[in-house]
Design a protein around this motif. Structure first.
Motif, PDB file in Angstrom:
ATOM      1  N   GLU A 184      -9.742   5.273  -9.641  1.00 23.24           N
ATOM      2  CA  GLU A 184      -8.419   5.513 -10.242  1.00 23.24           C
ATOM      3  C   GLU A 184      -7.308   5.173  -9.259  1.00 23.24           C
ATOM      4  N   GLU A 185      -7.500   5.496  -7.989  1.00 24.33           N
ATOM      5  CA  GLU A 185      -6.500   5.174  -6.979  1.00 24.33           C
ATOM      6  C   GLU A 185      -6.395   3.664  -6.789  1.00 24.33           C
ATOM      7  N   ILE A 186      -7.505   2.950  -6.873  1.00 24.87           N
ATOM      8  CA  ILE A 186      -7.475   1.487  -6.784  1.00 24.87           C
ATOM      9  C   ILE A 186      -6.704   0.904  -7.956  1.00 24.87           C
ATOM     10  N   ILE A 187      -6.927   1.451  -9.155  1.00 24.23           N
ATOM     11  CA  ILE A 187      -6.194   0.980 -10.338  1.00 24.23           C
ATOM     12  C   ILE A 187      -4.695   1.175 -10.134  1.00 24.23           C
ATOM     13  N   ARG A 188      -4.323   2.289  -9.519  1.00 23.28           N
ATOM     14  CA  ARG A 188      -2.901   2.534  -9.239  1.00 23.28           C
ATOM     15  C   ARG A 188      -2.381   1.641  -8.134  1.00 23.28           C
ATOM     16  N   TYR A 189      -3.127   1.562  -7.047  1.00 25.30           N
ATOM     17  CA  TYR A 189      -2.655   0.912  -5.824  1.00 25.30           C
ATOM     18  C   TYR A 189      -2.699  -0.613  -5.908  1.00 25.30           C
ATOM     19  N   SER A 204       4.367  -2.655 -10.296  1.00 26.60           N
ATOM     20  CA  SER A 204       5.537  -2.029  -9.692  1.00 26.60           C
ATOM     21  C   SER A 204       5.633  -0.553 -10.056  1.00 26.60           C
ATOM     22  N   ALA A 205       5.434  -0.247 -11.324  1.00 25.89           N
ATOM     23  CA  ALA A 205       5.546   1.140 -11.779  1.00 25.89           C
ATOM     24  C   ALA A 205       4.565   2.045 -11.038  1.00 25.89           C
ATOM     25  N   ASN A 206       3.385   1.528 -10.757  1.00 32.64           N
ATOM     26  CA  ASN A 206       2.365   2.335 -10.091  1.00 32.64           C
ATOM     27  C   ASN A 206       2.598   2.508  -8.594  1.00 32.64           C
ATOM     28  N   ARG A 207       3.632   1.856  -8.066  1.00 31.47           N
ATOM     29  CA  ARG A 207       4.014   2.063  -6.662  1.00 31.47           C
ATOM     30  C   ARG A 207       5.396   2.708  -6.563  1.00 31.47           C
ATOM     31  N   ASP A 208       5.852   3.354  -7.615  1.00 32.57           N
ATOM     32  CA  ASP A 208       7.182   3.962  -7.648  1.00 32.57           C
ATOM     33  C   ASP A 208       7.147   5.323  -6.948  1.00 32.57           C
ATOM     34  N   ALA A 209       7.975   5.476  -5.919  1.00 37.27           N
ATOM     35  CA  ALA A 209       8.012   6.736  -5.161  1.00 37.27           C
ATOM     36  C   ALA A 209       8.501   7.907  -6.006  1.00 37.27           C
ATOM     37  N   SER A 267       4.208   8.982  -1.346  1.00 32.91           N
ATOM     38  CA  SER A 267       3.726   7.928  -0.439  1.00 32.91           C
ATOM     39  C   SER A 267       2.993   6.846  -1.228  1.00 32.91           C
ATOM     40  N   PRO A 268       3.673   6.169  -2.149  1.00 31.96           N
ATOM     41  CA  PRO A 268       2.990   5.263  -3.085  1.00 31.96           C
ATOM     42  C   PRO A 268       2.331   4.054  -2.431  1.00 31.96           C
ATOM     43  N   ASP A 269       2.797   3.659  -1.250  1.00 31.21           N
ATOM     44  CA  ASP A 269       2.201   2.506  -0.580  1.00 31.21           C
ATOM     45  C   ASP A 269       1.038   2.897   0.324  1.00 31.21           C
TER      46      ASP A 269
END
Length: 433
Positions: free
Chosen positions: A289-294, A329-334, A339-341
């Motif tokens: 799930e984190e990979i899908i987000r990141y 982009s949305a999945n890296r939104d702070a 700490s999205p990155d």
């Protein structure tokens, strides 16, 4: 902010918009800094991609989430037929009369029919076969030299799975994969569009023959079920039947294939996180799930268009304009993720929050199948080859270069499965079979 600072910000924003429009190689390799700037300074911006049709790009999480479910933003590209033809050409139209490009009530009807393929019972019944396919593919991978994990494993596995589900005979799957690959990687030049038309026409003709065969001799597969539904209840038109088969095959394997590649690459470039997964296999579902987000495989949701004037984040999107929703982009939104990155396989609550499978009426119907494939594929790979490593320096990976694509994925993923068995050091990509 001083006038000079304002001008510098404006100039940087213009460069970011230009990078997103043109899809330059630096941007394609790492779009995240560009997306961050746009989220902060131009969360909805007008871009002109190489296909030549202006679009409005949405980059913030909350705006993206709302837009994905907004009935004023239509998925019915037949209603925007001129723009559609400008981007894809006429050959695509016959294959896109499906739920992916439809609004309610048509979308609701088609989704209800196709959902028969994805009931928990049918998905779970595929588990032994997915494991068998996974083991066979890994058996065939060389441990004596580097192997391109995309072509040897990540692509064949989900294609085999979706073909099993649909009912494509084993001896015909390689040819289907070849033409699907052309569709996935095609750009917007005339040569690309001609190649795209050839691939789509070939696949359409193949599907027509396959449908005719299944109608004469139905089997225990989804296509036979859909044909029966079409013939007995007239719930599907002939065009819808053909294009439903197409979207299941295409969407059902490309996203998962690129996601497997992204997962392996992301873990291998974060060795501490990889070690956690190797040492604690129960972390794998959350890591996925984190990979899908990141670093998910869906960079942008499929095309939409505005049914009326809509204002989002202070920007007017005029009626008829194309709308692009940048899921990456949305999945890296702070504003949505701390700490999205930072890649963190233990990140809490990530499955319920990311937009990797969309949201709203068009939430990915195949998400349960994709998750099962990912878990079986990665668990089997890591269990068998816990010491696998990249066969290229970090930072030299080649990402898809089709400008402003729907997919985010690698063009190849050279790895050494078992470093202890490689003779004469690590071979270069030219030595990969």
């Amino acid at each position: 902010m001083t006038q000079m600072q304002e001008q510098e910000t404006a100039d940087e924003t213009a460069r970011a918009v230009d990078a997103a429009s043109r899809g330059c190689p630096v941007y394609r390799a790492n779009p995240h800094p560009v997306y961050q700037h746009l989220r902060e300074n131009a969360p909805v911006c007008r871009i002109t991609p190489p296909h030549g049709v202006d679009s409005y790009l949405i980059t913030r999480f909350e705006d993206a989430k709302a837009a994905l479910a907004d009935p004023r933003i239509s998925k019915d590209m037949y209603a925007a037929i001129d723009a559609y033809r400008s981007i894809f050409g006429d050959s695509s139209i016959a294959l896109d009369d499906n739920m992916l490009f439809a609004d309610p009530p048509k979308h609701s009807r088609l989704r209800r029919i196709v959902s028969k393929a994805f009931v928990p019972r049918r998905i779970e019944a595929l588990r032994p076969r997915i494991q068998e396919l996974t083991d066979t593919l890994l058996d065939d991978c060389s441990t004596q030299r580097p192997v391109d994990l995309l072509s040897a494993f990540a692509f064949p596995l989900p294609l085999q799975v979706i073909c099993e589900l649909i009912g494509v005979p084993g001896e015909e799957r390689q040819e289907v994969q070849k033409w699907c690959s052309v569709v996935a990687r095609t750009g917007f030049s005339k040569k690309d569009k001609d190649r795209l038309a050839e691939a789509e026409n070939t696949l359409r003709e193949y599907f027509e023959v396959l449908i005719a065969r299944k109608r004469k001799a139905p089997e225990d597969d989804l296509l036979s079920v859909l044909i029966q539904t079409r013939d007995e209840q007239e719930s599907l038109t002939d065009s819808e039947l053909l294009s439903t088969l197409w979207v299941l095959l295409f969407a059902g394997h490309k996203t998962t294939a690129y996601l497997i590649g992204n997962a392996v690459y992301t873990l291998l470039t974060h060795p501490e996180q990889f070690k956690q997964v190797i040492d604690s296999p129960d972390l794998l579902p959350n890591a996925i799930e984190e990979i899908i987000r990141y670093e998910g495989s869906v960079e942008n949701a499929t095309f939409r268009h505005a049914l009326e004037d809509i204002t989002i984040a202070g920007t007017l999107i005029p009626k008829g304009a194309l709308v692009q929703i940048a899921v990456t982009s949305a999945n890296r939104d702070a504003a949505a993720f701390e700490s999205p990155d930072t890649f963190d396989v233990t990140r809490p609550g990530v499955q319920s929050n990311h937009l990797g499978f969309g949201t709203g009426p068009h939430y990915c119907l195949g998400a349960p199948l994709a998750r099962m494939e990912m878990q079986i594929a990665l668990a089997s790979l890591f269990r068998r080859f816990p010491n696998l490593s990249l066969a290229l320096p970090t930072g030299e990976a080649q990402w898809l270069t089709v400008p402003f694509p729907a997919f985010r994925g690698l063009t190849e993923l050279p790895v050494v499965l078992d470093p202890s068995q490689v003779r004469d050091g690590v071979a270069g990509m030219a030595d990969i079979a």
